[in-house]
Write a protein that holds these residues in place. Structure first.
Motif, PDB file in Angstrom:
ATOM      1  N   LYS A  55       0.811  -1.228   0.000  1.00  0.00           N
ATOM      2  CA  LYS A  55       0.000   0.000   0.000  1.00  0.00           C
ATOM      3  C   LYS A  55       0.839   1.270   0.000  1.00  0.00           C
ATOM      4  CE  LYS A  55      -2.778  -0.720   3.509  1.00  0.00           C
ATOM      5  NZ  LYS A  55      -3.877  -0.541   4.490  1.00  0.00           N
ATOM      6  N   SER A  56       1.919   1.265   0.770  1.00  0.00           N
ATOM      7  CA  SER A  56       2.684   2.508   0.925  1.00  0.00           C
ATOM      8  C   SER A  56       3.280   2.983  -0.404  1.00  0.00           C
ATOM      9  CB  SER A  56       3.792   2.310   1.963  1.00  0.00           C
ATOM     10  OG  SER A  56       4.618   1.217   1.631  1.00  0.00           O
ATOM     11  N   LEU A  57       3.507   2.044  -1.331  1.00  0.00           N
ATOM     12  CA  LEU A  57       4.027   2.453  -2.643  1.00  0.00           C
ATOM     13  C   LEU A  57       3.020   3.335  -3.371  1.00  0.00           C
ATOM     14  CD1 LEU A  57       5.578  -0.916  -3.901  1.00  0.00           C
ATOM     15  CD2 LEU A  57       6.812   1.095  -3.054  1.00  0.00           C
ATOM     16  N   TYR A  58       1.737   3.101  -3.103  1.00  0.00           N
ATOM     17  CA  TYR A  58       0.675   3.839  -3.784  1.00  0.00           C
ATOM     18  C   TYR A  58       0.283   5.108  -3.023  1.00  0.00           C
ATOM     19  CZ  TYR A  58       0.251  -0.082  -6.951  1.00  0.00           C
ATOM     20  OH  TYR A  58       0.514  -1.043  -7.914  1.00  0.00           O
ATOM     21  N   GLU A  59       0.962   5.368  -1.923  1.00  0.00           N
ATOM     22  CA  GLU A  59       0.696   6.567  -1.128  1.00  0.00           C
ATOM     23  C   GLU A  59       1.881   7.533  -1.149  1.00  0.00           C
ATOM     24  OE1 GLU A  59      -2.028   3.955   2.026  1.00  0.00           O
ATOM     25  OE2 GLU A  59      -0.027   4.644   2.583  1.00  0.00           O
ATOM     26  N   ASP A  60       2.968   7.092  -1.768  1.00  0.00           N
ATOM     27  CA  ASP A  60       4.185   7.895  -1.807  1.00  0.00           C
ATOM     28  C   ASP A  60       4.049   9.009  -2.853  1.00  0.00           C
ATOM     29  OD1 ASP A  60       7.353   7.777  -1.157  1.00  0.00           O
ATOM     30  OD2 ASP A  60       7.018   8.276  -3.277  1.00  0.00           O
ATOM     31  N   ALA A  61       4.286  10.247  -2.434  1.00  0.00           N
ATOM     32  CA  ALA A  61       4.070  11.395  -3.325  1.00  0.00           C
ATOM     33  C   ALA A  61       4.981  11.345  -4.543  1.00  0.00           C
ATOM     34  CB  ALA A  61       4.293  12.695  -2.550  1.00  0.00           C
ATOM     35  N   ASP A  62       6.236  10.933  -4.372  1.00  0.00           N
ATOM     36  CA  ASP A  62       7.161  10.854  -5.511  1.00  0.00           C
ATOM     37  C   ASP A  62       6.698   9.800  -6.511  1.00  0.00           C
ATOM     38  OD1 ASP A  62       8.731  12.838  -4.449  1.00  0.00           O
ATOM     39  OD2 ASP A  62      10.163  11.462  -3.519  1.00  0.00           O
ATOM     40  N   ASN A  63       6.213   8.668  -5.988  1.00  0.00           N
ATOM     41  CA  ASN A  63       5.698   7.634  -6.889  1.00  0.00           C
ATOM     42  C   ASN A  63       4.497   8.144  -7.677  1.00  0.00           C
ATOM     43  OD1 ASN A  63       7.586   5.727  -6.163  1.00  0.00           O
ATOM     44  ND2 ASN A  63       6.269   4.738  -4.638  1.00  0.00           N
ATOM     45  N   LEU A  64       3.600   8.835  -6.973  1.00  0.00           N
ATOM     46  CA  LEU A  64       2.381   9.322  -7.633  1.00  0.00           C
ATOM     47  C   LEU A  64       2.712  10.293  -8.760  1.00  0.00           C
ATOM     48  CD1 LEU A  64       0.141   9.871  -4.470  1.00  0.00           C
ATOM     49  CD2 LEU A  64      -0.050   8.034  -6.155  1.00  0.00           C
ATOM     50  N   SER A  65       3.607  11.226  -8.492  1.00  0.00           N
ATOM     51  CA  SER A  65       3.944  12.224  -9.521  1.00  0.00           C
ATOM     52  C   SER A  65       4.821  11.620 -10.615  1.00  0.00           C
ATOM     53  CB  SER A  65       4.645  13.415  -8.875  1.00  0.00           C
ATOM     54  OG  SER A  65       5.844  13.011  -8.232  1.00  0.00           O
ATOM     55  N   GLY A  66       5.763  10.760 -10.230  1.00  0.00           N
ATOM     56  CA  GLY A  66       6.655  10.162 -11.218  1.00  0.00           C
ATOM     57  C   GLY A  66       5.924   9.237 -12.172  1.00  0.00           C
TER      58      GLY A  66
END
Length: 443
Positions: free
Chosen positions: A154-165
């Motif tokens: 889940k935390s991968l889908y909550e990480d701001a850098d992941n979301l924007s990247g």
């Protein structure tokens, strides 16, 4: 404990209106088999073991001893049973079985109709019993069912850098995937080999044939046409192979994936080094146990994604127990398999996440999880209940299925490794599968 037969005891129990769903195990008389040794061959592996701790309880109740001759993964167990058949040494009584494997064993297992009490059989799901029946004979008693859904960190889908990247690279929002195309995108985005991988897959034996099969169906293809001609070397089949091949070439899956079976993928996801994992429900509690898993408390779950035809992946079946025709004490064997598939036994397996085959256990297990405040297992059971009712389909329940599978999976490996094109590999597999079907009398 009275010394009467197990079948008689269950019949008596049914007459009094008492059922296994309302009576604790110690209150059911499973018979007396003092000084008898019951020889069994069982599937082994992390998710199967908790149930076997109950065997000592059955031994104490009945006076019998269980001699476990084998405890292996199903593919190794299958090969051993075939060696027993060839050698004429079926000198054991109870064996683990599966709805996918059962049709190939011919008449080595007895029809359980008339052996297991009707009152007991009536508590199992009708479809589970139907899929356990081969040519009109109930040759296995379903232990638990299986179908896969998609776990993710889940935390991968909550990480701001992941979301924007991810949005910048792929042009859409990073959310738990709904399609296999999205799984591929996200797996490649998360992958950072050799320390972290986007996803993984089982890579040999019927395990990868099954994964190919469900992707094939999800893409609108089929293994056979209505006359049993192999049709999996289709555009939908090539699309399915390319899914695995692309992930492998991009190093979005571990390099050892082609040697993986179920324990490897389960342990891999629990290690916290894999972002997305299509897997059985039986791993759910293991994944969420901090003693076993580095991602406990950080697990999301969605239904298996859709292929290009808009169909969800849903290869399904049941793990079962069978009794050999050569068994020297059928009452004892019937007692053990009934005990191992009883309400209490299925509650034990449900606590690990394994899907019950007795209808009442679904409700009782979910109620127990709710009472315990185990929201994760409630979510697991709700998600898998939908998948079992809407997405599930079995492989062809035909005698030569495993033999056909054994022609397909080496060709899938060759395509994934780049030794052949996907079309070449599937054409060769289809040609070999045709010969198998001809030899088996289907063509």
């Amino acid at each position: 404990m009275t010394n009467i037969t197990f079948k008689t005891l269950l019949a008596a129990t049914a007459l009094t209106g008492i059922t296994a769903t309302t009576v604790a195990a110690q209150e059911i008389d499973y018979g007396s088999f003092a000084d008898y040794t019951l020889r069994v061959k069982l599937i082994g592996g992390a998710q199967y073991e908790p149930l076997y701790a109950r065997i000592a309880e059955w031994e104490a109740m009945t006076g019998a001893t269980v001699d476990v001759l084998s405890r292996k993964n199903h593919f190794e167990l299958d090969r051993e049973i075939k060696q027993d058949i060839a050698a004429g040494s079926l000198d054991w009584c109870v064996g683990s079985n599966h709805t996918s494997f059962a049709p190939q064993y011919g008449s080595i297992y007895m029809d359980l109709n008339g052996v297991i009490a009707e009152s007991t059989l009536s508590e199992f799901q009708e479809l589970a019993l139907q899929n356990s029946t081969v040519e009109g004979r109930l040759v296995q008693l379903p232990r638990h069912s299986d179908i896969s859904n998609l776990y993710y960190i889940k935390s991968l889908y909550e990480d701001a850098d992941n979301l924007s990247g991810f949005k910048a690279e792929y042009g859409y929002d990073l959310t738990p995937p709904e399609t296999w195309d999205q799984v591929k995108d996200q797996a490649m985005f998360f992958a950072d080999a050799p320390t972290f991988y986007g996803t993984q897959f089982v890579g040999k034996d019927e395990a990868i044939t099954g994964r190919f099969y469900e992707m094939l169906v999800a893409n609108g293809g089929a293994l056979f046409d209505e006359d049993w001609n192999p049709t999996f070397n289709s555009a939908a089949g090539v699309e399915a192979v390319n899914f695995f091949k692309d992930l492998y070439e991009a190093k979005a899956v571990p390099a050892g994936s082609l040697n993986y079976l179920w324990d490897d993928t389960g342990l891999g996801f629990a290690s916290g080094t894999v972002a997305l994992n299509l897997d059985w429900a039986g791993w759910a509690s293991f994944f969420n146990d901090p003693e076993n898993s580095k991602i406990a408390g950080d697990i999301g779950l969605v239904r298996a994604p859709k292929g290009s035809a808009g169909i969800r992946t849903g290869w399904s079946g049941s793990h079962t127990f069978s009794i050999t025709e050569t068994c020297d004490n059928v009452d004892a064997a019937a007692s053990l398999v009934t005990f191992l598939t009883s309400h209490d036994s299925q509650m034990v397996e449900a606590t690990a996440g394994l899907l019950p085959t007795r209808a009442a256990v679904w409700d009782d297990a979910k109620a127990q999880f709710t009472a315990d405040g185990n929201d994760f297992l409630v979510e697991v059971f709700e998600t898998y209940a939908i998948s079992m009712s809407e997405d599930a389909f079995t492989p062809p329940l035909i005698t030569p299925w495993i033999e056909v599978s054994n022609e397909i999976w080496p060709q899938l490996q060759a395509a994934i490794l780049g030794e052949k094109t996907p079309q070449e590999a599937l054409d060769e597999a289809a040609k070999a599968a045709r010969l198998v079907m001809e030899d088996a009398g289907y063509l």
